[in-house]
Design an enzyme around this catalytic site. Structure first.
Site, PDB file in Angstrom:
ATOM      1  N   SER A 137     -29.513-100.526  39.590  1.00 31.46           N
ATOM      2  CA  SER A 137     -30.860-100.401  39.044  1.00 31.46           C
ATOM      3  C   SER A 137     -31.901-100.596  40.160  1.00 31.46           C
ATOM      4  O   SER A 137     -31.866 -99.890  41.171  1.00 31.46           O
ATOM      5  CB  SER A 137     -31.038-101.386  37.888  1.00 31.46           C
ATOM      6  OG  SER A 137     -32.206-101.109  37.145  1.00 31.46           O
TER       7      SER A 137
ATOM      8  N   ASP B  80     -27.518 -94.045  29.679  1.00 32.24           N
ATOM      9  CA  ASP B  80     -28.258 -94.817  30.675  1.00 32.24           C
ATOM     10  C   ASP B  80     -29.748 -94.489  30.639  1.00 32.24           C
ATOM     11  O   ASP B  80     -30.137 -93.328  30.465  1.00 32.24           O
ATOM     12  CB  ASP B  80     -27.709 -94.481  32.064  1.00 32.24           C
ATOM     13  CG  ASP B  80     -27.885 -95.585  33.076  1.00 32.24           C
ATOM     14  OD1 ASP B  80     -28.972 -96.179  33.117  1.00 32.24           O
ATOM     15  OD2 ASP B  80     -26.930 -95.826  33.838  1.00 32.24           O
TER      16      ASP B  80
ATOM     17  N   HIS C  92     -26.835 -98.591  30.631  1.00 28.03           N
ATOM     18  CA  HIS C  92     -27.278 -98.992  31.965  1.00 28.03           C
ATOM     19  C   HIS C  92     -26.393-100.073  32.580  1.00 28.03           C
ATOM     20  O   HIS C  92     -26.639-100.502  33.705  1.00 28.03           O
ATOM     21  CB  HIS C  92     -28.726 -99.503  31.844  1.00 28.03           C
ATOM     22  CG  HIS C  92     -29.456 -99.681  33.135  1.00 28.03           C
ATOM     23  ND1 HIS C  92     -29.631 -98.658  34.052  1.00 28.03           N
ATOM     24  CD2 HIS C  92     -30.096-100.761  33.664  1.00 28.03           C
ATOM     25  CE1 HIS C  92     -30.334 -99.101  35.073  1.00 28.03           C
ATOM     26  NE2 HIS C  92     -30.616-100.373  34.881  1.00 28.03           N
TER      27      HIS C  92
END
Length: 295
Positions: free
Chosen positions: A104, A244, A271
């Site tokens: 991320s 995601d 995610h």
């Protein structure tokens, strides 16, 4: 089986001390993890401790969250300082040769580190559920919102228009997005909940990002590195989940631009594929790391 050998401590970095933990003492090249957020801490990445049987796995809480110092100086919260922090961690722990993993926001940081610091000794790069363009990410997230229930969409739009993004109503509507596109496990793992608590107690997320995952108003709002992905010159694994928040177009962009890269899509994840499909994610990552070392 999770590796049992652990050691931890603190490192002096620009702006304050950062806490680290090393899990495992296997013979492989160490794996350095850059967590997301910014400001959530390392906790939610703990499923990756299983790789400690193969190699040392290095976790650390970036400055401003978790067990690291949380300074009052708001001028610290920009990506250049976090790039310097990566070098501080590597130098203090003797990580001359290392596999680099960014998830991320940690993937943003890993990309920035690779293209601006031009580091030596990076054996491989893993970019997990990330992207190279904030504007492209936000466009994808806005498309995902259109598939949420109508009442959730209306609440998000109304609160943002009124500047009421700190309200409980907005937070509840945001959670509908998070449960589908951030982590689909019910309930969320304790480690993920600890990371969310870290973010709530840290100034970093609000200053660098903004009020929610799909509203970037902070110092990262202009971050764009898609045009420099071709400068990454190490074997690169790209991973993401089918649901995601980092949509497939972002992964395709990175795969097509980074030489010697590959993309693995986890069909039952959002995610947090490292937790949602923990065994398969560990298998894929373990095989990639071993393959790059053998080469």
């Amino acid at each position: 089986m999770v590796a049992t050998e652990q050691r931890e401590g603190f490192i002096e970095a620009p702006g304050g001390r950062v806490w680290y933990k090393i899990v495992g003492d296997g013979p492989g090249v160490p794996l350095l993890l850059l967590h997301g957020g910014p400001g959530v801490g390392h906790d939610y990445l703990e499923p990756l401790e299983v790789l400690g049987n193969d190699r040392p796995v290095v976790f650390y809480d970036q400055l401003g969250c978790g067990k690291s110092d949380i300074p009052d100086d708001t001028s610290l919260w920009h990506i250049d300082r976090f790039v310097q922090e990566v070098d501080s961690v590597r130098e203090a722990l003797g990580l001359d040769r290392v596999h680099l993993f960014g998830q991320s926001w940690g993937g943003f940081l890993a990309i920035e580190y690779m293209v601006t610091a031009k580091p030596k000794g990076i054996v491989s790069l893993t970019l997990a559920s990330t992207g190279a363009s904030v504007s492209a990410y936000l466009a994808g997230a806005r498309e995902l919102i259109k598939h949420l229930p109508d009442d959730v969409q209306h609440t998000i739009a109304r609160c943002e228009e009124a500047g009421d993004t700190q309200s409980l109503e907005y937070q509840a509507a945001s959670m509908a997005f998070y449960q589908k596109h951030l982590c689909n496990l019910q309930p969320w793992p304790p480690a993920s909940l600890r990371s969310m608590a870290n973010a709530a107690g840290s100034p970093v997320y609000g200053i660098m990002w903004g009020p929610s995952e799909f509203e970037c108003t902070g110092t990262l709002s202009s971050w764009e590195r898609a045009d420099r992905l071709g400068e990454i010159n190490v074997p690169t694994l790209i991973t993401s989940g089918r649901d995601d928040e980092m949509v497939p177009a972002l992964q395709e962009q990175m795969r097509d631009a980074i030489p010697n890269s590959e993309w693995v899509l986890f069909e039952n994840s959002s995610h947090s594929a490292h937790a949602e499909e923990a065994d398969e994610f560990a298998r894929v990552l373990r095989a990639f790391l071993a393959r790059t070392e053998a080469a």
